[in-house]
Design a protein around this motif. Sequence first.
Motif, PDB file in Angstrom:
ATOM      1  N   HIS A  11       8.281   8.011   6.344  1.00 41.43           N
ATOM      2  CA  HIS A  11       7.093   8.281   7.150  1.00 41.43           C
ATOM      3  C   HIS A  11       6.113   9.075   6.293  1.00 41.43           C
ATOM      4  N   SER A  12       4.848   9.008   6.623  1.00 40.44           N
ATOM      5  CA  SER A  12       3.849   9.775   5.903  1.00 40.44           C
ATOM      6  C   SER A  12       3.624  11.106   6.608  1.00 40.44           C
ATOM      7  N   MET A  13       3.355  12.116   5.824  1.00 35.57           N
ATOM      8  CA  MET A  13       3.062  13.432   6.377  1.00 35.57           C
ATOM      9  C   MET A  13       1.550  13.630   6.545  1.00 35.57           C
ATOM     10  N   LEU A  14       0.760  12.614   6.174  1.00 36.82           N
ATOM     11  CA  LEU A  14      -0.690  12.741   6.217  1.00 36.82           C
ATOM     12  C   LEU A  14      -1.245  12.477   7.610  1.00 36.82           C
ATOM     13  N   GLU A  43      10.836  -0.476  -3.496  1.00 36.41           N
ATOM     14  CA  GLU A  43      10.359   0.073  -4.771  1.00 36.41           C
ATOM     15  C   GLU A  43       9.649   1.405  -4.564  1.00 36.41           C
ATOM     16  N   CYS A  44       8.996   1.566  -3.436  1.00 38.36           N
ATOM     17  CA  CYS A  44       8.232   2.784  -3.147  1.00 38.36           C
ATOM     18  C   CYS A  44       9.122   3.927  -2.659  1.00 38.36           C
ATOM     19  N   GLY A  49       8.611 -11.274   2.752  1.00 32.78           N
ATOM     20  CA  GLY A  49       7.286 -10.693   2.611  1.00 32.78           C
ATOM     21  C   GLY A  49       6.225 -11.749   2.405  1.00 32.78           C
ATOM     22  N   ASN A  50       5.094 -11.300   1.918  1.00 33.64           N
ATOM     23  CA  ASN A  50       3.924 -12.146   1.722  1.00 33.64           C
ATOM     24  C   ASN A  50       3.424 -11.920   0.304  1.00 33.64           C
ATOM     25  N   PRO A  51       3.054 -12.975  -0.435  1.00 35.05           N
ATOM     26  CA  PRO A  51       2.606 -12.785  -1.822  1.00 35.05           C
ATOM     27  C   PRO A  51       1.401 -11.849  -1.943  1.00 35.05           C
ATOM     28  N   TYR A  52       0.549 -11.815  -0.943  1.00 36.27           N
ATOM     29  CA  TYR A  52      -0.655 -10.988  -0.999  1.00 36.27           C
ATOM     30  C   TYR A  52      -0.405  -9.560  -0.505  1.00 36.27           C
ATOM     31  N   PHE A  53       0.374  -9.408   0.573  1.00 31.87           N
ATOM     32  CA  PHE A  53       0.573  -8.094   1.195  1.00 31.87           C
ATOM     33  C   PHE A  53       1.877  -7.420   0.805  1.00 31.87           C
ATOM     34  N   GLY A  54       2.832  -8.158   0.270  1.00 32.21           N
ATOM     35  CA  GLY A  54       4.133  -7.588  -0.062  1.00 32.21           C
ATOM     36  C   GLY A  54       5.078  -7.645   1.118  1.00 32.21           C
ATOM     37  N   GLY A  55       6.222  -6.991   0.935  1.00 25.40           N
ATOM     38  CA  GLY A  55       7.246  -6.993   1.974  1.00 25.40           C
ATOM     39  C   GLY A  55       8.309  -5.955   1.671  1.00 25.40           C
ATOM     40  N   LEU A  56       9.540  -6.271   2.010  1.00 24.30           N
ATOM     41  CA  LEU A  56      10.661  -5.351   1.831  1.00 24.30           C
ATOM     42  C   LEU A  56      10.776  -4.881   0.387  1.00 24.30           C
ATOM     43  N   LYS A  57      10.613  -5.780  -0.563  1.00 20.81           N
ATOM     44  CA  LYS A  57      10.744  -5.432  -1.987  1.00 20.81           C
ATOM     45  C   LYS A  57       9.797  -4.288  -2.363  1.00 20.81           C
ATOM     46  N   GLU A  58       8.549  -4.356  -1.929  1.00 22.41           N
ATOM     47  CA  GLU A  58       7.568  -3.317  -2.263  1.00 22.41           C
ATOM     48  C   GLU A  58       7.894  -1.992  -1.587  1.00 22.41           C
ATOM     49  N   ALA A 116       0.822  -1.215   0.000  1.00 21.64           N
ATOM     50  CA  ALA A 116       0.000   0.000   0.000  1.00 21.64           C
ATOM     51  C   ALA A 116       0.853   1.260   0.000  1.00 21.64           C
ATOM     52  N   CYS A 117       2.148   1.132   0.107  1.00 19.35           N
ATOM     53  CA  CYS A 117       3.067   2.264   0.232  1.00 19.35           C
ATOM     54  C   CYS A 117       2.798   3.408  -0.757  1.00 19.35           C
ATOM     55  N   PRO A 118       2.603   3.149  -2.060  1.00 13.46           N
ATOM     56  CA  PRO A 118       2.391   4.265  -2.989  1.00 13.46           C
ATOM     57  C   PRO A 118       1.149   5.106  -2.694  1.00 13.46           C
ATOM     58  N   LYS A 119       0.217   4.589  -1.922  1.00 16.13           N
ATOM     59  CA  LYS A 119      -1.020   5.321  -1.625  1.00 16.13           C
ATOM     60  C   LYS A 119      -0.983   6.033  -0.271  1.00 16.13           C
TER      61      LYS A 119
END
Length: 133
Positions: A38-41, A126-127, A114-123, A21-24
């Motif tokens: 960290h997010s600023m939101l 990438e973000c 990571g997890n195939p459904y939720f992702g992990g370090l790779k995602e 979910a990182c890109p969102k």
Amino acid sequence: GRNMIAMMTGAKRYILSPPNACPKLGVVTSHRHPSYRHSMLNFGRVTLLDMEDTGIEMSEREREWLRVSGEAPTLSTVLKAGEVLYVPSHWFHYIISLQKSAQCNTRSGIHKEGNPYFGGLKEVVECVGEGDD
């Protein structure tokens, strides 16, 4: 790493999002920025987007980012005294204190696959890229 949070007294709301979910989430990607990774939101404002007169001022840019983040997969829970929450490696979390509270955290290792459904370090890499840490 893996994070265990024990609430000693009081209560906090935890909003969790998986690594993919990182890109969102409006995460700061500049390595030199003090809020890197960290997010600023203010995710507590997502519910205010559809309300007319909230009395809270938000820029259009903040509104747009909150709309995008509102589409991210999330899990919300309230952690109360005597309870323990497990936060997997690389999951994002936003915390809202609901009462005066005290908690104790411990971390143990990193699950890189990571997890195939939720992702992990790779995602996450990438973000936001790879940091110096």
